[in-house]
Design a protein around this motif. Structure first.
Motif, PDB file in Angstrom:
ATOM      1  N   GLN A  40       0.843  -1.175   0.000  1.00  0.00           N
ATOM      2  CA  GLN A  40       0.000   0.000   0.000  1.00  0.00           C
ATOM      3  C   GLN A  40       0.888   1.238   0.000  1.00  0.00           C
ATOM      4  O   GLN A  40       1.997   1.217   0.540  1.00  0.00           O
ATOM      5  CB  GLN A  40      -0.887  -0.010   1.257  1.00  0.00           C
ATOM      6  CG  GLN A  40      -1.838   1.143   1.387  1.00  0.00           C
ATOM      7  CD  GLN A  40      -2.856   1.205   0.273  1.00  0.00           C
ATOM      8  OE1 GLN A  40      -2.588   1.812  -0.739  1.00  0.00           O
ATOM      9  NE2 GLN A  40      -3.992   0.577   0.462  1.00  0.00           N
ATOM     10  N   THR A  41       0.430   2.304  -0.603  1.00  0.00           N
ATOM     11  CA  THR A  41       1.165   3.563  -0.598  1.00  0.00           C
ATOM     12  C   THR A  41       1.385   3.989   0.852  1.00  0.00           C
ATOM     13  O   THR A  41       0.439   3.971   1.645  1.00  0.00           O
ATOM     14  CB  THR A  41       0.362   4.642  -1.343  1.00  0.00           C
ATOM     15  OG1 THR A  41       0.059   4.159  -2.648  1.00  0.00           O
ATOM     16  CG2 THR A  41       1.136   5.938  -1.433  1.00  0.00           C
ATOM     17  N   PRO A  42       2.611   4.378   1.227  1.00  0.00           N
ATOM     18  CA  PRO A  42       2.870   4.736   2.626  1.00  0.00           C
ATOM     19  C   PRO A  42       1.929   5.812   3.177  1.00  0.00           C
ATOM     20  O   PRO A  42       1.672   5.854   4.372  1.00  0.00           O
ATOM     21  CB  PRO A  42       4.319   5.239   2.596  1.00  0.00           C
ATOM     22  CG  PRO A  42       4.932   4.517   1.456  1.00  0.00           C
ATOM     23  CD  PRO A  42       3.835   4.384   0.432  1.00  0.00           C
ATOM     24  N   TYR A  43       1.398   6.649   2.316  1.00  0.00           N
ATOM     25  CA  TYR A  43       0.457   7.681   2.761  1.00  0.00           C
ATOM     26  C   TYR A  43      -0.739   7.059   3.466  1.00  0.00           C
ATOM     27  O   TYR A  43      -1.312   7.637   4.388  1.00  0.00           O
ATOM     28  CB  TYR A  43       0.004   8.493   1.547  1.00  0.00           C
ATOM     29  CG  TYR A  43      -0.998   9.579   1.844  1.00  0.00           C
ATOM     30  CD1 TYR A  43      -0.587  10.780   2.418  1.00  0.00           C
ATOM     31  CD2 TYR A  43      -2.342   9.410   1.540  1.00  0.00           C
ATOM     32  CE1 TYR A  43      -1.494  11.786   2.681  1.00  0.00           C
ATOM     33  CE2 TYR A  43      -3.259  10.407   1.797  1.00  0.00           C
ATOM     34  CZ  TYR A  43      -2.830  11.590   2.370  1.00  0.00           C
ATOM     35  OH  TYR A  43      -3.733  12.586   2.634  1.00  0.00           O
ATOM     36  N   PHE A  44      -1.133   5.848   3.071  1.00  0.00           N
ATOM     37  CA  PHE A  44      -2.307   5.193   3.623  1.00  0.00           C
ATOM     38  C   PHE A  44      -1.972   4.181   4.720  1.00  0.00           C
ATOM     39  O   PHE A  44      -2.866   3.494   5.200  1.00  0.00           O
ATOM     40  CB  PHE A  44      -3.097   4.489   2.516  1.00  0.00           C
ATOM     41  CG  PHE A  44      -3.677   5.443   1.524  1.00  0.00           C
ATOM     42  CD1 PHE A  44      -4.752   6.246   1.864  1.00  0.00           C
ATOM     43  CD2 PHE A  44      -3.149   5.538   0.260  1.00  0.00           C
ATOM     44  CE1 PHE A  44      -5.291   7.127   0.956  1.00  0.00           C
ATOM     45  CE2 PHE A  44      -3.687   6.411  -0.661  1.00  0.00           C
ATOM     46  CZ  PHE A  44      -4.761   7.209  -0.311  1.00  0.00           C
ATOM     47  N   TRP A  45      -0.710   4.057   5.115  1.00  0.00           N
ATOM     48  CA  TRP A  45      -0.358   3.119   6.170  1.00  0.00           C
ATOM     49  C   TRP A  45      -1.016   3.529   7.474  1.00  0.00           C
ATOM     50  O   TRP A  45      -1.094   4.718   7.798  1.00  0.00           O
ATOM     51  CB  TRP A  45       1.149   3.058   6.359  1.00  0.00           C
ATOM     52  CG  TRP A  45       1.871   2.339   5.284  1.00  0.00           C
ATOM     53  CD1 TRP A  45       1.355   1.775   4.167  1.00  0.00           C
ATOM     54  CD2 TRP A  45       3.282   2.118   5.218  1.00  0.00           C
ATOM     55  NE1 TRP A  45       2.346   1.214   3.407  1.00  0.00           N
ATOM     56  CE2 TRP A  45       3.531   1.413   4.029  1.00  0.00           C
ATOM     57  CE3 TRP A  45       4.332   2.449   6.037  1.00  0.00           C
ATOM     58  CZ2 TRP A  45       4.802   1.020   3.653  1.00  0.00           C
ATOM     59  CZ3 TRP A  45       5.603   2.072   5.672  1.00  0.00           C
ATOM     60  CH2 TRP A  45       5.829   1.354   4.490  1.00  0.00           C
ATOM     61  N   GLN A  48       0.543   6.109   9.910  1.00  0.00           N
ATOM     62  CA  GLN A  48       0.530   7.543   9.621  1.00  0.00           C
ATOM     63  C   GLN A  48      -0.493   8.256  10.499  1.00  0.00           C
ATOM     64  O   GLN A  48      -0.390   9.443  10.740  1.00  0.00           O
ATOM     65  CB  GLN A  48       0.224   7.810   8.144  1.00  0.00           C
ATOM     66  CG  GLN A  48       1.229   7.244   7.185  1.00  0.00           C
ATOM     67  CD  GLN A  48       2.599   7.873   7.327  1.00  0.00           C
ATOM     68  OE1 GLN A  48       2.727   9.020   7.753  1.00  0.00           O
ATOM     69  NE2 GLN A  48       3.624   7.132   6.988  1.00  0.00           N
ATOM     70  N   TRP A  50      -3.506   9.382  10.095  1.00  0.00           N
ATOM     71  CA  TRP A  50      -4.204  10.549   9.566  1.00  0.00           C
ATOM     72  C   TRP A  50      -5.685  10.241   9.476  1.00  0.00           C
ATOM     73  O   TRP A  50      -6.089   9.117   9.254  1.00  0.00           O
ATOM     74  CB  TRP A  50      -3.640  10.961   8.211  1.00  0.00           C
ATOM     75  CG  TRP A  50      -3.801   9.927   7.146  1.00  0.00           C
ATOM     76  CD1 TRP A  50      -3.022   8.833   6.925  1.00  0.00           C
ATOM     77  CD2 TRP A  50      -4.833   9.854   6.169  1.00  0.00           C
ATOM     78  NE1 TRP A  50      -3.492   8.101   5.872  1.00  0.00           N
ATOM     79  CE2 TRP A  50      -4.607   8.701   5.384  1.00  0.00           C
ATOM     80  CE3 TRP A  50      -5.934  10.664   5.865  1.00  0.00           C
ATOM     81  CZ2 TRP A  50      -5.434   8.339   4.341  1.00  0.00           C
ATOM     82  CZ3 TRP A  50      -6.756  10.298   4.815  1.00  0.00           C
ATOM     83  CH2 TRP A  50      -6.493   9.149   4.066  1.00  0.00           C
ATOM     84  N   ASP A  56     -10.952  13.098   0.333  1.00  0.00           N
ATOM     85  CA  ASP A  56     -10.116  11.912   0.097  1.00  0.00           C
ATOM     86  C   ASP A  56     -10.984  10.663  -0.027  1.00  0.00           C
ATOM     87  O   ASP A  56     -10.770   9.830  -0.906  1.00  0.00           O
ATOM     88  CB  ASP A  56      -9.113  11.706   1.236  1.00  0.00           C
ATOM     89  CG  ASP A  56      -8.046  12.769   1.289  1.00  0.00           C
ATOM     90  OD1 ASP A  56      -7.707  13.321   0.216  1.00  0.00           O
ATOM     91  OD2 ASP A  56      -7.555  13.055   2.390  1.00  0.00           O
ATOM     92  N   GLN A 101      -6.238   9.162 -11.146  1.00  0.00           N
ATOM     93  CA  GLN A 101      -5.587   8.171 -10.292  1.00  0.00           C
ATOM     94  C   GLN A 101      -5.883   6.757 -10.757  1.00  0.00           C
ATOM     95  O   GLN A 101      -5.059   5.855 -10.609  1.00  0.00           O
ATOM     96  CB  GLN A 101      -6.031   8.350  -8.833  1.00  0.00           C
ATOM     97  CG  GLN A 101      -5.474   9.597  -8.196  1.00  0.00           C
ATOM     98  CD  GLN A 101      -5.939   9.760  -6.767  1.00  0.00           C
ATOM     99  OE1 GLN A 101      -6.398   8.828  -6.127  1.00  0.00           O
ATOM    100  NE2 GLN A 101      -5.835  10.976  -6.268  1.00  0.00           N
TER     101      GLN A 101
END
Length: 103
Positions: A40-45, A48, A50, A56, A101
């Protein structure tokens, strides 16, 4: 052959969202076969920590809607419709982002 520890560790990576299966998205366990997985993209780990914004989540649902050709799960469709009403002022932007995307 995989050791039991590797199987459990792989299943934890899938269950916690660090990797995901490419073929069967509903099965959140590591299979001991030739199934393919992607990080998975680290942004969605989850680490994070968030909180996703409405836009989003709307982009995510719009991408799923494109991929599944309008056949979202009932709860996803309800959220999609709600966000479409709520974010109507920037819905064209959301659909454009989702389309880009998805490509």
């Amino acid at each position: 052959m995989h050791t039991p520890e590797a199987q459990v560790f792989g299943t934890m990576l899938v269950a916690y969202g660090y990797i995901y299966p490419l073929q069967n998205h509903r099965k959140l366990v590591m299979c001991n076969d030739s199934s393919l997985y992607r990080f998975q993209t680290p942004y969605f780990w989850p680490t994070q920590q968030w909180v996703p914004e409405d836009s989003d989540y709307a982009i995510y649902l719009a991408k799923r809607n494109i991929r599944k050709k309008g056949m979202l799960e009932p709860y996803e469709q309800a959220h999609y419709n709600h966000l479409h009403e709520w974010l109507n002022h920037k819905w064209d932007f959301i659909v454009m982002q989702a389309t880009e995307q998805y490509k």
